[in-house]
Design an enzyme around this catalytic site. Structure first.
Site, short mmCIF file in Angstrom:
data_model
loop_
_atom_site.label_atom_id
_atom_site.label_comp_id
_atom_site.label_asym_id
_atom_site.label_seq_id
_atom_site.Cartn_x
_atom_site.Cartn_y
_atom_site.Cartn_z
N GLU A 127 -85.20 63.59 -9.67
CA GLU A 127 -86.57 63.19 -10.02
C GLU A 127 -86.61 62.03 -11.02
O GLU A 127 -87.64 61.36 -11.15
CB GLU A 127 -87.37 64.38 -10.55
CG GLU A 127 -87.73 65.42 -9.49
CD GLU A 127 -88.90 64.98 -8.60
OE1 GLU A 127 -88.82 63.87 -8.03
OE2 GLU A 127 -89.88 65.73 -8.48
N THR A 182 -96.10 58.99 -10.81
CA THR A 182 -95.92 60.16 -11.68
C THR A 182 -95.76 59.72 -13.13
O THR A 182 -96.33 60.32 -14.04
CB THR A 182 -94.73 61.02 -11.20
OG1 THR A 182 -95.03 61.47 -9.89
CG2 THR A 182 -94.52 62.24 -12.09
P1 ADP Z 1 -94.55 62.50 -5.25
O1 ADP Z 1 -95.62 63.33 -5.82
O2 ADP Z 1 -94.76 62.19 -3.83
O3 ADP Z 1 -93.18 63.02 -5.52
P2 ADP Z 1 -93.85 60.40 -7.08
O4 ADP Z 1 -94.74 59.36 -7.64
O5 ADP Z 1 -93.20 61.35 -8.01
O6 ADP Z 1 -94.70 61.14 -5.98
O7 ADP Z 1 -92.69 59.73 -6.22
C1 ADP Z 1 -92.92 58.71 -5.36
C2 ADP Z 1 -92.11 57.50 -5.82
O8 ADP Z 1 -90.72 57.85 -5.79
C3 ADP Z 1 -92.29 56.31 -4.93
O9 ADP Z 1 -92.40 55.17 -5.72
C4 ADP Z 1 -91.01 56.23 -4.11
O10 ADP Z 1 -90.64 54.93 -3.76
C5 ADP Z 1 -89.99 56.86 -5.07
N1 ADP Z 1 -88.89 57.53 -4.35
C6 ADP Z 1 -87.58 57.41 -4.60
N2 ADP Z 1 -86.86 58.15 -3.74
C7 ADP Z 1 -87.73 58.76 -2.94
C8 ADP Z 1 -87.59 59.64 -1.85
N3 ADP Z 1 -86.39 60.01 -1.39
N4 ADP Z 1 -88.71 60.10 -1.28
C9 ADP Z 1 -89.92 59.71 -1.73
N5 ADP Z 1 -90.12 58.87 -2.73
C10 ADP Z 1 -89.04 58.38 -3.34
#
Ligand code: ADP
Length: 307
Positions: A127, A182
């Site tokens: 994360e 996030t």
């Molecule tokens: P969510 O609530 O969908 O987890 P986040 O904002 O925490 O939302 O995460 C989305 C962000 O994380 C995006 O900017 C995305 O590019 C990045 N990211 C990195 N790796 C991944 C992944 N494997 N899957 C989805 N998002 C990813």
């Protein structure tokens, strides 16, 4: 010798109102699929057709695999194929599901037989690539399934099977979300809170746990009330107050922001009028001139090998 494995891991909703960074619930709305393949050439590579980073240090699954290779002194290289179904950045635990599937798949590929807490520990590190910090609520739900409580220092996940008749309706607004959503939405949370607010949230969070233990959706729903994080974040979701009000009027037991948003989640029972609730939520977003996708779903049992 097994050289390849495919795992699916579900979407999840974090916080459930007052349980910020502590509560998570796996939901069967969407699943990410991850295939790990052992390679002779060292290093981690990512193959995906989705709009996510392919640099392993910036991808949640990549970061998990890199860490596990190091920790378990693995001599192979690994290719990670990611098929995303969970919309990224909408508070549905998308980045977490990739991390969860990667940790789960790595454990199976190398027959490590890690326990749930260890798997969640590795997945949580992933994360960092999306949220900027380690947090375990979504990854714990996505790996273990059901309702989870995150206890830290040392990390221990308590899992409770949800009531069989618990249902949710999630409204995913068609909004452009910032890349580091996030991180941005964590930035608006107050650093200091009043004792009164803390008592209200603690009381509601405690009753939610009791609701899950007693398998009582009404008890869970009426305690999905958060006086700390939701008021600070709701301005980031146009139409939120109307969506919530409409869903409650349509019979939802409780309504809140799903994780860091912008999705909104309403809780109900199988006997409840979920179609009515989803329509009411759509109308709420429409009042702010925003379209949304609504999904009626139930708790998921967590990550599993795809046969
Ligand atoms: P969510 O609530 O969908 O987890 P986040 O904002 O925490 O939302 O995460 C989305 C962000 O994380 C995006 O900017 C995305 O590019 C990045 N990211 C990195 N790796 C991944 C992944 N494997 N899957 C989805 N998002 C990813």
């Amino acid at each position: 010798m097994v050289s390849k494995i495919t795992v699916v891991a579900p979407s999840s909703t974090a916080n459930l109102g007052p349980g910020f960074d502590v509560f998570g619930l796996a939901v069967n709305a969407f699943y990410d699929e991850i295939t790990l393949t052992k390679k002779k050439a060292k290093g981690v590579s990512i193959v995906t057709e989705d709009d996510i980073p392919t640099n392993p240090d910036k991808n949640t699954a990549g970061l998990v695999v890199k860490n596990m290779i190091k920790k378990f002194k693995i001599n192979d290289g690994i290719e990670i194929i990611i098929k995303k179904n969970i919309p990224a950045g909408y508070g549905m635990g998308s980045s977490a599901a990739s991390a969860a599937a990667a940790a789960f798949a790595f454990d199976k590929l190398y027959k490590l037989k890690l326990d749930g807490n260890a798997l969640v520990g590795f997945a949580g590190i992933g994360e960092k690539a999306s949220a900027g910090s380690i947090h375990y609520d979504n990854v714990a739900a996505s790996i273990l399934g059901g309702f989870v409580i995150v206890k830290t220092d040392p990390l221990e996940i308590i899992k409770i099977d949800p009531p069989a008749n618990l249902r949710m309706c999630i409204a995913v607004p068609k909004l452009k979300v910032p890349k580091k959503k996030t991180k941005v939405s964590r930035g608006v949370i107050p650093k200091k809170i009043s004792l009164t607010s803390s008592i209200t949230n603690l009381s509601n969070a405690t009753v939610i746990v009791v609701g899950f233990m007693k398998k009582d959706p009404d008890l869970i729903g009426k305690s999905i009330k958060d006086v700390i994080v939701e008021p600070a974040r709701k301005h980031m979701i146009p139409g939120f107050s109307k969506v919530k009000e409409n869903a409650l009027k349509a019979g939802a037991l409780g309504v809140t922001i799903s994780g860091a948003g912008p999705s909104v989640i309403a809780f109900s029972k199988s006997s409840g009028d979920l179609k009515k609730i989803s329509l009411a939520m759509s109308k709420g977003f429409k009042s702010a001139k925003i379209d949304c996708q609504t999904i009626i779903c139930k708790p998921s049992i967590g990550a599993k090998i795809k046969k």
